[in-house]
Design an enzyme around this catalytic site. Structure first.
Site, short mmCIF file in Angstrom:
data_model
loop_
_atom_site.label_atom_id
_atom_site.label_comp_id
_atom_site.label_asym_id
_atom_site.label_seq_id
_atom_site.Cartn_x
_atom_site.Cartn_y
_atom_site.Cartn_z
N GLY A 8 0.84 -1.20 0.00
CA GLY A 8 0.00 0.00 0.00
C GLY A 8 0.87 1.25 0.00
O GLY A 8 0.51 2.27 0.59
N GLN A 12 -1.67 7.46 1.31
CA GLN A 12 -1.31 8.69 2.04
C GLN A 12 -0.10 8.47 2.95
O GLN A 12 0.82 9.28 2.98
CB GLN A 12 -2.52 9.17 2.86
CG GLN A 12 -2.36 10.59 3.36
CD GLN A 12 -3.37 10.98 4.43
OE1 GLN A 12 -4.22 10.19 4.83
NE2 GLN A 12 -3.27 12.20 4.92
N ASP A 34 2.07 -1.94 -4.43
CA ASP A 34 0.68 -1.46 -4.38
C ASP A 34 -0.05 -2.10 -5.56
O ASP A 34 0.58 -2.78 -6.38
CB ASP A 34 0.64 0.09 -4.49
CG ASP A 34 -0.63 0.67 -3.85
OD1 ASP A 34 -1.72 0.37 -4.35
OD2 ASP A 34 -0.52 1.42 -2.87
N ASP A 52 -0.75 -7.46 -5.35
CA ASP A 52 -2.07 -7.47 -4.72
C ASP A 52 -1.97 -8.29 -3.45
O ASP A 52 -1.73 -9.49 -3.49
CB ASP A 52 -3.11 -8.08 -5.69
CG ASP A 52 -4.52 -8.02 -5.13
OD1 ASP A 52 -4.67 -7.77 -3.91
OD2 ASP A 52 -5.47 -8.22 -5.91
N ILE A 53 -2.19 -7.64 -2.33
CA ILE A 53 -2.02 -8.29 -1.03
C ILE A 53 -3.02 -9.44 -0.82
O ILE A 53 -2.82 -10.31 0.02
CB ILE A 53 -2.12 -7.23 0.11
CG1 ILE A 53 -1.93 -7.82 1.50
CG2 ILE A 53 -3.41 -6.46 0.06
CD1 ILE A 53 -0.62 -8.41 1.73
N TYR A 143 -15.33 -0.40 9.04
CA TYR A 143 -13.90 -0.13 9.18
C TYR A 143 -13.46 -0.33 10.63
O TYR A 143 -12.47 -1.01 10.91
CB TYR A 143 -13.66 1.31 8.72
CG TYR A 143 -12.26 1.84 8.86
CD1 TYR A 143 -11.21 1.33 8.10
CD2 TYR A 143 -11.97 2.90 9.74
CE1 TYR A 143 -9.93 1.86 8.21
CE2 TYR A 143 -10.70 3.44 9.84
CZ TYR A 143 -9.68 2.91 9.08
OH TYR A 143 -8.41 3.43 9.19
N LYS A 147 -10.88 -3.02 12.24
CA LYS A 147 -9.67 -2.62 12.97
C LYS A 147 -9.65 -3.28 14.35
O LYS A 147 -8.60 -3.72 14.83
CB LYS A 147 -9.58 -1.10 13.09
CG LYS A 147 -9.26 -0.38 11.79
CD LYS A 147 -7.88 -0.75 11.25
CE LYS A 147 -7.50 0.02 10.01
NZ LYS A 147 -6.27 -0.47 9.37
P1 NAD Z 1 -4.73 4.99 1.56
O1 NAD Z 1 -6.10 4.59 1.15
O2 NAD Z 1 -4.25 6.33 1.22
O3 NAD Z 1 -3.68 3.95 0.96
C1 NAD Z 1 -3.91 2.57 0.96
C2 NAD Z 1 -3.18 1.99 -0.23
O4 NAD Z 1 -3.43 0.58 -0.26
C3 NAD Z 1 -3.65 2.55 -1.58
O5 NAD Z 1 -2.55 3.06 -2.31
C4 NAD Z 1 -4.27 1.36 -2.28
O6 NAD Z 1 -4.08 1.34 -3.68
C5 NAD Z 1 -3.56 0.19 -1.61
N1 NAD Z 1 -4.31 -1.04 -1.72
C6 NAD Z 1 -5.66 -1.21 -1.63
N2 NAD Z 1 -5.97 -2.50 -1.85
C7 NAD Z 1 -4.80 -3.15 -2.08
C8 NAD Z 1 -4.47 -4.50 -2.36
N3 NAD Z 1 -5.42 -5.43 -2.50
N4 NAD Z 1 -3.17 -4.83 -2.49
C9 NAD Z 1 -2.21 -3.87 -2.38
N5 NAD Z 1 -2.45 -2.58 -2.12
C10 NAD Z 1 -3.74 -2.23 -1.99
O7 NAD Z 1 -4.60 4.69 3.12
P2 NAD Z 1 -3.63 5.41 4.17
O8 NAD Z 1 -4.31 6.63 4.64
O9 NAD Z 1 -2.25 5.47 3.63
O10 NAD Z 1 -3.74 4.37 5.37
C11 NAD Z 1 -2.81 3.30 5.51
C12 NAD Z 1 -3.23 2.47 6.71
O11 NAD Z 1 -3.29 3.31 7.87
C13 NAD Z 1 -4.62 1.82 6.62
O12 NAD Z 1 -4.60 0.59 7.28
C14 NAD Z 1 -5.50 2.79 7.37
O13 NAD Z 1 -6.63 2.13 7.90
C15 NAD Z 1 -4.56 3.23 8.47
N6 NAD Z 1 -4.95 4.52 9.04
C16 NAD Z 1 -4.89 5.66 8.29
C17 NAD Z 1 -5.28 6.88 8.84
C18 NAD Z 1 -5.23 8.16 8.05
O14 NAD Z 1 -5.73 9.19 8.54
N7 NAD Z 1 -4.65 8.17 6.84
C19 NAD Z 1 -5.72 6.91 10.16
C20 NAD Z 1 -5.81 5.73 10.88
C21 NAD Z 1 -5.40 4.54 10.32
C1 AKB Z 2 -10.55 7.54 8.51
O1 AKB Z 2 -11.09 8.65 8.68
O2 AKB Z 2 -11.13 6.53 8.12
C2 AKB Z 2 -9.09 7.42 8.87
C3 AKB Z 2 -8.95 6.95 10.28
C4 AKB Z 2 -8.99 7.90 11.39
O3 AKB Z 2 -8.80 5.77 10.50
N1 AKB Z 2 -8.46 8.68 8.65
#
Ligand code: NAD
Ligand code: AKB
Length: 322
Positions: A8, A12, A34, A52-53, A143, A147
């Site tokens: 991934g 972000q 990714d 693909d995971i 979600y 988690k």
């Molecule tokens: P994001 O959606 O920006 O990135 C996730 C990436 O995973 C994407 O680039 C997507 O293409 C890739 N992906 C989706 N399905 C896939 C698959 N089958 N195989 C391989 N890659 C795949 O998410 P993020 O914001 O970078 O978040 C990353 C992790 O952190 C997640 O587990 C999310 O739940 C967690 N998280 C994020 C936030 C936040 O605010 N960004 C907050 C809490 C938790």
């Molecule tokens: C969301 O809003 O889904 C994420 C998170 C806090 O896990 N940014």
């Protein structure tokens, strides 16, 4: 020597974490993967692959072939998007975690796994202010349920099989490099682009919706500190609370107005309001801080200043004059 796999990496967090890990562990040792195209700076600075995971066989072959020692599993469907495709989101979030945990259990070279949890593990019955590390958890989003289940499974794999999996309950993350991926806290990223481009933003949450947030450099710092911590110092095997700042859309807009006085915000709450209302407002992260001495560096004012500066630079580079 570490060989690190990031799953991934185009997202972000991944798009920034990959670069920091490459600086730290060497460009050739950090494999960015990714299912969508990776950003140019990641493609040009080290190994990348489409992976693909959900394909467990390819994952295990990849890990064996590249002698992977650490896995950062960042692929998930976030809160807002997950509500639109509940069963698919559940499958993606859970199957992907099982594929990683099983790979780590079976492949001896894999020493550590990072899997992020979220403030979404908490629910409407959780104390909202200074939410403790251990408290009532009754998430009511797909979600959040994924988690919470994920946290339980991480702890189970550690206790049962000795898989050294580590986790942080990230709050909403704010960054300027890559757009946010379909969550409830995304407004706090979108607002900057709209403020700079159009001097106005229609927010999908109410003005007084307070949520815990963190600037990306603090999140990356917390993540790497946790992954570098000696295993004997790990006191939590589900997931650590971490916090940085906490603000409402109204407070964020007021801070942006100090830099862009003509900026106006309006409010049109949608389905994400109910999700936000079920989450904490502030987080007690004293356990994480006592564990490895980690502390956040960015507050609201500093974060806003940097976001505006960096997004303006980005527009300038792309020849869009805002
Ligand atoms: P994001 O959606 O920006 O990135 C996730 C990436 O995973 C994407 O680039 C997507 O293409 C890739 N992906 C989706 N399905 C896939 C698959 N089958 N195989 C391989 N890659 C795949 O998410 P993020 O914001 O970078 O978040 C990353 C992790 O952190 C997640 O587990 C999310 O739940 C967690 N998280 C994020 C936030 C936040 O605010 N960004 C907050 C809490 C938790
Ligand atoms: C969301 O809003 O889904 C994420 C998170 C806090 O896990 N940014």
């Amino acid at each position: 020597m570490e060989n690190i796999l990031i799953i991934g990496a185009a997202g972000q967090i991944g798009s920034e974490l990959t670069l920091t890990l490459r600086e730290k562990y060497g460009k050739e040792n950090v494999f960015a993967t990714d299912i969508k195209e990776l950003p140019r700076d990641i493609r040009e600075s080290g190994p990348t692959e489409m992976l693909d995971i959900l394909d467990d066989k390819r994952l295990i072959h990849f890990v064996i072939r590249h002698k992977i020692t650490q896995i950062y599993h960042l692929a998930a469907v976030l809160s807002g998007n997950a509500e639109k495709i509940p069963l698919q989101a559940w499958r993606i979030n859970m199957d992907s975690l099982f594929n990683v945990l099983e790979t780590a259990r079976l492949v001896e070279d894999v020493k550590r796994v990072f899997w992020p949890s979220s403030i979404a593990v908490f629910g409407a019955t959780t104390p909202k202010v200074n939410t403790p590390q251990m408290t009532i958890m009754e998430p009511n989003t797909v979600y959040g349920i994924s988690k919470q289940a994920g946290e339980r499974w991480c702890e189970y794999y550690f206790r049962k099989f000795g898989v050294d999996v580590r986790s942080i309950r990230y709050p909403g993350l704010i960054s300027y490099k890559t757009e946010a991926g379909g969550g409830t806290t995304d407004y706090a990223v979108e607002i900057f682009y709209e403020a700079i481009k159009n001097e106005r933003y229609e927010c999908f949450l109410k003005p007084d919706t307070r949520l815990p947030m963190m600037f990306m450099p603090d999140a990356i710092d917390a993540t790497i500190s946790l992954m570098e911590l000696d295993a004997s110092k790990m006191s939590i095997r589900s997931s650590y609370n971490v916090g940085g700042m906490s603000f409402t859309p109204e407070e964020l807009a007021a801070e942006i107005k100090k830099h862009i006085p003509s900026f106006e915000i309006t409010y049109k709450p949608d389905f994400r309001q109910a999700i936000a209302d079920s989450w904490p407002q502030t987080i007690d992260d004293s356990v994480a801080r006592a564990n490895d001495g980690w502390t956040h560096k960015y507050d609201l004012a500093k974060m806003v200043e940097i976001m505006i500066q960096e997004i303006r630079k980005k527009f300038k580079k792309d020849n869009v004059g805002y």
